[in-house]
Design an enzyme around this catalytic site. Structure first.
Site, PDB file in Angstrom:
ATOM      1  N   THR A 139      -2.994   6.809  -4.961  1.00 47.97           N
ATOM      2  CA  THR A 139      -2.981   5.082  -3.408  1.00 47.97           C
ATOM      3  C   THR A 139      -4.653   5.310  -3.281  1.00 47.97           C
ATOM      4  OG1 THR A 139      -1.459   6.158  -2.062  1.00 47.97           O
ATOM      5  CG2 THR A 139      -2.942   5.044  -1.117  1.00 47.97           C
ATOM      6  N   GLY A 144      -1.818   0.847  -1.577  1.00 43.13           N
ATOM      7  CA  GLY A 144      -0.652   1.843  -1.514  1.00 43.13           C
ATOM      8  C   GLY A 144       0.343   1.825  -2.219  1.00 43.13           C
ATOM      9  N   LEU A 247       6.560  10.947  -9.063  1.00 43.71           N
ATOM     10  CA  LEU A 247       6.943  10.608  -7.530  1.00 43.71           C
ATOM     11  C   LEU A 247       8.057  10.660  -7.201  1.00 43.71           C
ATOM     12  CD1 LEU A 247       4.801   7.394  -6.823  1.00 43.71           C
ATOM     13  CD2 LEU A 247       3.927  10.017  -6.204  1.00 43.71           C
ATOM     14  N   GLU A 371       4.905   8.834  -0.333  1.00 41.78           N
ATOM     15  CA  GLU A 371       6.193   9.037  -1.581  1.00 41.78           C
ATOM     16  C   GLU A 371       6.881   7.559  -1.666  1.00 41.78           C
ATOM     17  OE1 GLU A 371       5.732  11.158  -3.934  1.00 41.78           O
ATOM     18  OE2 GLU A 371       5.465  12.725  -2.870  1.00 41.78           O
TER      19      GLU A 371
HETATM   20  P1  TGC Z   1       7.548  -2.033 -12.115  1.00 39.99           P
HETATM   21  O1  TGC Z   1       7.490  -3.331 -13.361  1.00 39.99           O
HETATM   22  O2  TGC Z   1       9.121  -1.661 -11.098  1.00 39.99           O
HETATM   23  O3  TGC Z   1       7.266  -0.983 -12.743  1.00 39.99           O
HETATM   24  C1  TGC Z   1       6.631  -0.815 -13.629  1.00 39.99           C
HETATM   25  C2  TGC Z   1       6.659   0.542 -14.796  1.00 39.99           C
HETATM   26  O4  TGC Z   1       6.747   2.030 -13.950  1.00 39.99           O
HETATM   27  C3  TGC Z   1       8.262   2.448 -14.111  1.00 39.99           C
HETATM   28  N1  TGC Z   1       8.439   3.216 -13.279  1.00 39.99           N
HETATM   29  C4  TGC Z   1       9.279   3.847 -13.231  1.00 39.99           C
HETATM   30  N2  TGC Z   1       9.164   5.411 -14.163  1.00 39.99           N
HETATM   31  C5  TGC Z   1       9.525   6.274 -12.936  1.00 39.99           C
HETATM   32  N3  TGC Z   1       9.849   6.338 -11.752  1.00 39.99           N
HETATM   33  C6  TGC Z   1      10.178   4.903 -11.324  1.00 39.99           C
HETATM   34  N4  TGC Z   1      10.207   5.841 -10.091  1.00 39.99           N
HETATM   35  C7  TGC Z   1      10.209   4.191 -11.691  1.00 39.99           C
HETATM   36  N5  TGC Z   1       9.849   2.717 -10.948  1.00 39.99           N
HETATM   37  C8  TGC Z   1       9.095   2.095 -12.469  1.00 39.99           C
HETATM   38  C9  TGC Z   1       8.897   1.124 -14.950  1.00 39.99           C
HETATM   39  O5  TGC Z   1      10.311   1.488 -15.279  1.00 39.99           O
HETATM   40  C10 TGC Z   1       8.076   0.684 -15.530  1.00 39.99           C
HETATM   41  O6  TGC Z   1       7.994   1.298 -16.502  1.00 39.99           O
HETATM   42  P2  TGC Z   1       7.684  -0.170 -18.115  1.00 39.99           P
HETATM   43  O7  TGC Z   1       7.372   1.575 -19.104  1.00 39.99           O
HETATM   44  O8  TGC Z   1       8.596  -1.051 -18.380  1.00 39.99           O
HETATM   45  O9  TGC Z   1       5.924  -0.124 -18.010  1.00 39.99           O
HETATM   46  O10 TGC Z   1       6.387  -1.797 -11.231  1.00 39.99           O
HETATM   47  P3  TGC Z   1       5.648  -2.073  -9.868  1.00 39.99           P
HETATM   48  O11 TGC Z   1       4.312  -2.704  -9.864  1.00 39.99           O
HETATM   49  O12 TGC Z   1       6.733  -3.495  -9.463  1.00 39.99           O
HETATM   50  O13 TGC Z   1       5.965  -1.491  -8.435  1.00 39.99           O
HETATM   51  C11 TGC Z   1       7.470  -0.955  -8.772  1.00 39.99           C
HETATM   52  C12 TGC Z   1       6.752  -0.080  -7.041  1.00 39.99           C
HETATM   53  C13 TGC Z   1       6.522  -0.689  -5.444  1.00 39.99           C
HETATM   54  C14 TGC Z   1       8.573   0.542  -6.821  1.00 39.99           C
HETATM   55  C15 TGC Z   1       6.223   0.931  -7.115  1.00 39.99           C
HETATM   56  O14 TGC Z   1       4.894   0.694  -7.528  1.00 39.99           O
HETATM   57  C16 TGC Z   1       6.005   2.416  -6.243  1.00 39.99           C
HETATM   58  O15 TGC Z   1       7.116   2.651  -5.967  1.00 39.99           O
HETATM   59  N6  TGC Z   1       5.143   2.308  -4.749  1.00 39.99           N
HETATM   60  C17 TGC Z   1       5.143   2.785  -3.675  1.00 39.99           C
HETATM   61  C18 TGC Z   1       3.795   3.270  -3.429  1.00 39.99           C
HETATM   62  C19 TGC Z   1       3.916   5.155  -3.824  1.00 39.99           C
HETATM   63  O16 TGC Z   1       5.014   5.632  -3.813  1.00 39.99           O
HETATM   64  N7  TGC Z   1       2.686   6.007  -4.432  1.00 39.99           N
HETATM   65  C20 TGC Z   1       2.600   7.668  -3.776  1.00 39.99           C
HETATM   66  C21 TGC Z   1       1.387   8.244  -3.273  1.00 39.99           C
HETATM   67  S1  TGC Z   1       1.526   9.771  -3.668  1.00 39.99           S
HETATM   68  C22 TGC Z   1       2.389  10.684  -1.877  1.00 39.99           C
HETATM   69  O17 TGC Z   1       2.506   9.903  -1.372  1.00 39.99           O
HETATM   70  C23 TGC Z   1       1.764  11.508  -2.362  1.00 39.99           C
HETATM   71  S2  TGC Z   1       2.374  12.016  -0.717  1.00 39.99           S
HETATM   72  C24 TGC Z   1       2.232  13.796  -0.887  1.00 39.99           C
HETATM   73  C25 TGC Z   1       2.459  14.819   0.390  1.00 39.99           C
HETATM   74  O18 TGC Z   1       2.307  15.011   0.869  1.00 39.99           O
HETATM   75  O19 TGC Z   1       4.085  15.564   0.241  1.00 39.99           O
HETATM   76  P1  FAD Z   2       0.543  -0.789   2.442  1.00 39.06           P
HETATM   77  O1  FAD Z   2       1.284  -0.906   1.289  1.00 39.06           O
HETATM   78  O2  FAD Z   2      -0.792  -1.405   2.851  1.00 39.06           O
HETATM   79  O3  FAD Z   2       1.823  -1.266   3.371  1.00 39.06           O
HETATM   80  C1  FAD Z   2       2.052  -1.489   4.640  1.00 39.06           C
HETATM   81  C2  FAD Z   2       2.600  -1.653   5.535  1.00 39.06           C
HETATM   82  O4  FAD Z   2       3.846  -3.027   4.321  1.00 39.06           O
HETATM   83  C3  FAD Z   2       4.582  -1.286   5.127  1.00 39.06           C
HETATM   84  O5  FAD Z   2       5.335  -1.137   6.180  1.00 39.06           O
HETATM   85  C4  FAD Z   2       4.569  -1.231   3.760  1.00 39.06           C
HETATM   86  O6  FAD Z   2       6.471  -0.837   3.835  1.00 39.06           O
HETATM   87  C5  FAD Z   2       4.968  -2.628   3.785  1.00 39.06           C
HETATM   88  N1  FAD Z   2       4.649  -3.537   1.874  1.00 39.06           N
HETATM   89  C6  FAD Z   2       3.521  -3.540   1.198  1.00 39.06           C
HETATM   90  N2  FAD Z   2       4.424  -4.358   0.347  1.00 39.06           N
HETATM   91  C7  FAD Z   2       5.268  -4.528   1.225  1.00 39.06           C
HETATM   92  C8  FAD Z   2       6.484  -5.494   0.083  1.00 39.06           C
HETATM   93  N3  FAD Z   2       6.775  -6.163  -0.827  1.00 39.06           N
HETATM   94  N4  FAD Z   2       7.312  -5.753   0.951  1.00 39.06           N
HETATM   95  C9  FAD Z   2       7.762  -5.615   1.870  1.00 39.06           C
HETATM   96  N5  FAD Z   2       6.765  -4.718   2.953  1.00 39.06           N
HETATM   97  C10 FAD Z   2       6.075  -4.646   1.746  1.00 39.06           C
HETATM   98  N6  FAD Z   2      -1.226   9.484  -1.946  1.00 39.06           N
HETATM   99  C11 FAD Z   2      -1.645   9.467  -2.587  1.00 39.06           C
HETATM  100  O7  FAD Z   2      -1.764   9.425  -3.938  1.00 39.06           O
HETATM  101  N7  FAD Z   2      -1.542  11.479  -2.959  1.00 39.06           N
HETATM  102  C12 FAD Z   2      -1.236  11.786  -2.197  1.00 39.06           C
HETATM  103  O8  FAD Z   2      -1.212  13.207  -1.929  1.00 39.06           O
HETATM  104  C13 FAD Z   2      -0.945  10.645  -0.211  1.00 39.06           C
HETATM  105  N8  FAD Z   2      -0.777  11.493   0.751  1.00 39.06           N
HETATM  106  C14 FAD Z   2      -0.844  11.401   1.942  1.00 39.06           C
HETATM  107  C15 FAD Z   2      -0.477  11.746   2.978  1.00 39.06           C
HETATM  108  C16 FAD Z   2      -0.396  11.949   4.495  1.00 39.06           C
HETATM  109  C17 FAD Z   2      -0.185  12.105   5.415  1.00 39.06           C
HETATM  110  C18 FAD Z   2       0.021   9.853   4.640  1.00 39.06           C
HETATM  111  C19 FAD Z   2      -0.320   9.262   5.812  1.00 39.06           C
HETATM  112  C20 FAD Z   2      -0.496   9.184   3.409  1.00 39.06           C
HETATM  113  C21 FAD Z   2      -0.189  10.083   1.819  1.00 39.06           C
HETATM  114  N9  FAD Z   2      -0.917   9.447   0.782  1.00 39.06           N
HETATM  115  C22 FAD Z   2      -1.354   9.783  -0.467  1.00 39.06           C
HETATM  116  C23 FAD Z   2      -0.366   7.207   0.795  1.00 39.06           C
HETATM  117  C24 FAD Z   2       0.506   7.288   1.136  1.00 39.06           C
HETATM  118  O9  FAD Z   2       1.397   7.231  -0.583  1.00 39.06           O
HETATM  119  C25 FAD Z   2       0.718   5.359   0.661  1.00 39.06           C
HETATM  120  O10 FAD Z   2       0.009   5.511   2.562  1.00 39.06           O
HETATM  121  C26 FAD Z   2       1.436   4.651   0.659  1.00 39.06           C
HETATM  122  O11 FAD Z   2       1.963   4.996  -0.174  1.00 39.06           O
HETATM  123  C27 FAD Z   2       1.956   3.296   1.602  1.00 39.06           C
HETATM  124  O12 FAD Z   2       0.618   2.833   1.485  1.00 39.06           O
HETATM  125  P2  FAD Z   2      -0.330   1.769   2.579  1.00 39.06           P
HETATM  126  O13 FAD Z   2      -0.977   3.255   3.620  1.00 39.06           O
HETATM  127  O14 FAD Z   2      -1.350   1.563   1.290  1.00 39.06           O
HETATM  128  O15 FAD Z   2       0.618   0.764   3.259  1.00 39.06           O
END
Ligand code: TGC
Ligand code: FAD
Length: 392
Positions: A139, A144, A247, A371
């Site tokens: 992120t 995000g 993830l 996540e």
């Molecule tokens: P899209 O075109 O759908 O996919 C791009 C490429 O990625 C592949 N793919 C995956 N591969 C493995 N696992 C998955 N879940 C996958 N989803 C997609 C896909 O096949 C493609 O591959 P290729 O080879 O064709 O290029 O990508 P998009 O840009 O439209 O985005 C899709 C979207 C929105 C679902 C994705 O960007 C997403 O999941 N966004 C959410 C971001 C997120 O979850 N961030 C988390 C940050 S880490 C965190 O929060 C840690 S908290 C830790 C803690 O304290 O517990």
């Molecule tokens: P944004 O992406 O700005 O989203 C804001 C709002 O808009 C959300 O409600 C979302 O659902 C909505 N939105 C966005 N896009 C769309 C769409 N296309 N259609 C409809 N609605 C949409 N990240 C890491 O990489 N590593 C970590 O270890 C990690 N730890 C974290 C720990 C904590 C305590 C927190 C709070 C967050 C952490 N994160 C980490 C970040 C986390 O993964 C992001 O906050 C999360 O992915 C959402 O991103 P954002 O906060 O920028 O929200």
């Protein structure tokens, strides 16, 4: 805080489906949480501090690299055991589960799956034993939910890479020894790099003033012309699919972890409702309170079934990303609703640190966002069933 007298609900006799090993793993983790998390967690959450003294214990119960092979220091367990460990730790606190799931799924997983043999040997044993703690930087301030837009980038300088950019909201960042970070090369392709504390130009300021996940340390990762050795590239996989693969593993763990929180809130509310007397009766005798409790156990049971089946699919390497999204989304929302209802059952006591419910409820506001947010996971399901992506 009240003494921990937690009793786990098992309304559909799901324990019958668990192996001897699963039950042993669970009882070890459950006892450890009772003795080492429950007595201290409220104080650490109140002072917004991560209890570093628990790191060794987390390693000992197999929370760091539960499913990583033993030759690299992991516990060599199956996916259901990993889920069970996450459930038990999150029953104690989501912030502590965060540290364990980041270490296992977001740091050890990519090193094991995308790293070289040298990287596996160098880092995995240290991470499994808790000697080193890792973090995961995806992120960014401006990206995000859409990590594909990331601006952090690296340049090939011949004998090293030059890294610039910033990551925000990173769990464990303030004290992590190593960061798995995701950045674009000059062609705009996403790669993973291993950045170690002490590299010049790398800093990790802490993020303060959180109302949620207070016992977890969150911070930024700042890269100001950091020289990263070439051997620190994760060369086994690149593109957005590489971080998203990590993830998948972490989201799976959260689907189990959320059940732990829900069980803790339900158990607390049930016990309280049977003891608290108003209008001459225990409040558990009133239909409105029974409705809340009956719906809680129903939703917990459904979530347990979802997680168990997903665990079986994971063990067979058949779980799809969309199935994992559904479980993470459903189970976290289920836990948050239960925490809110449980808090009401306790009346004013529900807001007190004497009980775990309010802390759990606040923590879940992060869990439902990180996540992948609740809405993003809904869109993942929508795209999976219709074949049409509604993200853009
Ligand atoms: P899209 O075109 O759908 O996919 C791009 C490429 O990625 C592949 N793919 C995956 N591969 C493995 N696992 C998955 N879940 C996958 N989803 C997609 C896909 O096949 C493609 O591959 P290729 O080879 O064709 O290029 O990508 P998009 O840009 O439209 O985005 C899709 C979207 C929105 C679902 C994705 O960007 C997403 O999941 N966004 C959410 C971001 C997120 O979850 N961030 C988390 C940050 S880490 C965190 O929060 C840690 S908290 C830790 C803690 O304290 O517990
Ligand atoms: P944004 O992406 O700005 O989203 C804001 C709002 O808009 C959300 O409600 C979302 O659902 C909505 N939105 C966005 N896009 C769309 C769409 N296309 N259609 C409809 N609605 C949409 N990240 C890491 O990489 N590593 C970590 O270890 C990690 N730890 C974290 C720990 C904590 C305590 C927190 C709070 C967050 C952490 N994160 C980490 C970040 C986390 O993964 C992001 O906050 C999360 O992915 C959402 O991103 P954002 O906060 O920028 O929200």
């Amino acid at each position: 805080m009240k003494p921990d007298s937690f009793k786990a609900p098992d309304y559909y006799n799901l324990d019958d489906l668990l192996s001897e090993e699963h039950l042993l793993v669970r009882s070890t983790a459950r006892q450890w949480v009772k003795h080492h998390i429950s007595p201290i967690i409220e104080a650490y959450a109140q002072k917004a501090e991560f209890p570093k003294q628990i790191i060794k214990g987390l390693a000992e119960i197999g929370a760091f690299g539960s499913y990583i092979p033993t030759e690299y220091g992991g516990a060599g367990l199956d996916q259901i055991s990993y889920g069970i460990i996450m459930q038990e730790i999150e029953r104690g606190d989501s912030g502590i589960r965060s540290t364990a799931s980041v270490q296992s799924s977001l740091v050890m997983y990519p090193i094991y799956n995308y790293g070289t043999e040298e990287q596996r040997k160098k880092y995995l044993p240290k991470l499994a034993s808790g000697e080193w703690i890792g973090c995961f930087g995806l992120t960014e301030p401006n990206h995000g939910s859409n990590p594909n837009g990331m601006e952090t980038k690296f340049k090939d300088m011949g004998d090293h890479y030059l890294l610039n950019g910033a990551k925000l909201w990173i769990s464990n960042a303030p004290f992590a020894d190593i960061a798995v970070i995701w950045a674009k090369n000059e062609e705009g392709r996403i790669h993973g790099l291993l950045v170690e504390r002490g590299m010049e130009g790398f800093s990790t300021p802490e993020t303060h003033n959180k109302w949620s996940l207070r016992a977890s340390a969150t911070g930024e990762l700042i890269f100001d012309n950091v020289k990263v050795p070439k051997e620190n590239l994760l060369s086994g996989k690149n593109g957005l699919g590489a971080p998203l693969g990590c993830l998948d593993s972490a989201r799976y763990g959260i689907a189990w972890g959320a059940i732990g929180v829900a069980m803790d809130c339900y158990d607390t509310a049930l016990r309280y409702a049977k003891e608290r007397v108003q209008f001459g009766k225990p409040i558990a005798a009133f239909q409105l309170q029974q409705k809340k409790l009956a719906e809680m156990i129903t939703e917990i049971t459904k979530a347990q079934l979802l997680a168990f089946r997903l665990g079986q699919l994971k063990n067979e390497s058949k779980a799809t990303s969309a199935q994992i999204s559904m479980a993470k989304r459903n189970n976290v929302e289920m836990a948050l609703k239960i925490a809110r209802e449980a808090r009401q059952i306790l009346g004013a006591m529900g807001i007190s640190g004497e009980y775990s419910i309010m802390r759990h409820m606040m923590n879940l506001e992060s869990v439902i966002t990180y996540e992948g947010t609740h809405d993003i996971h809904l869109l993942i399901t929508g795209a999976d069933i219709t074949g049409i992506s509604a993200f853009q």
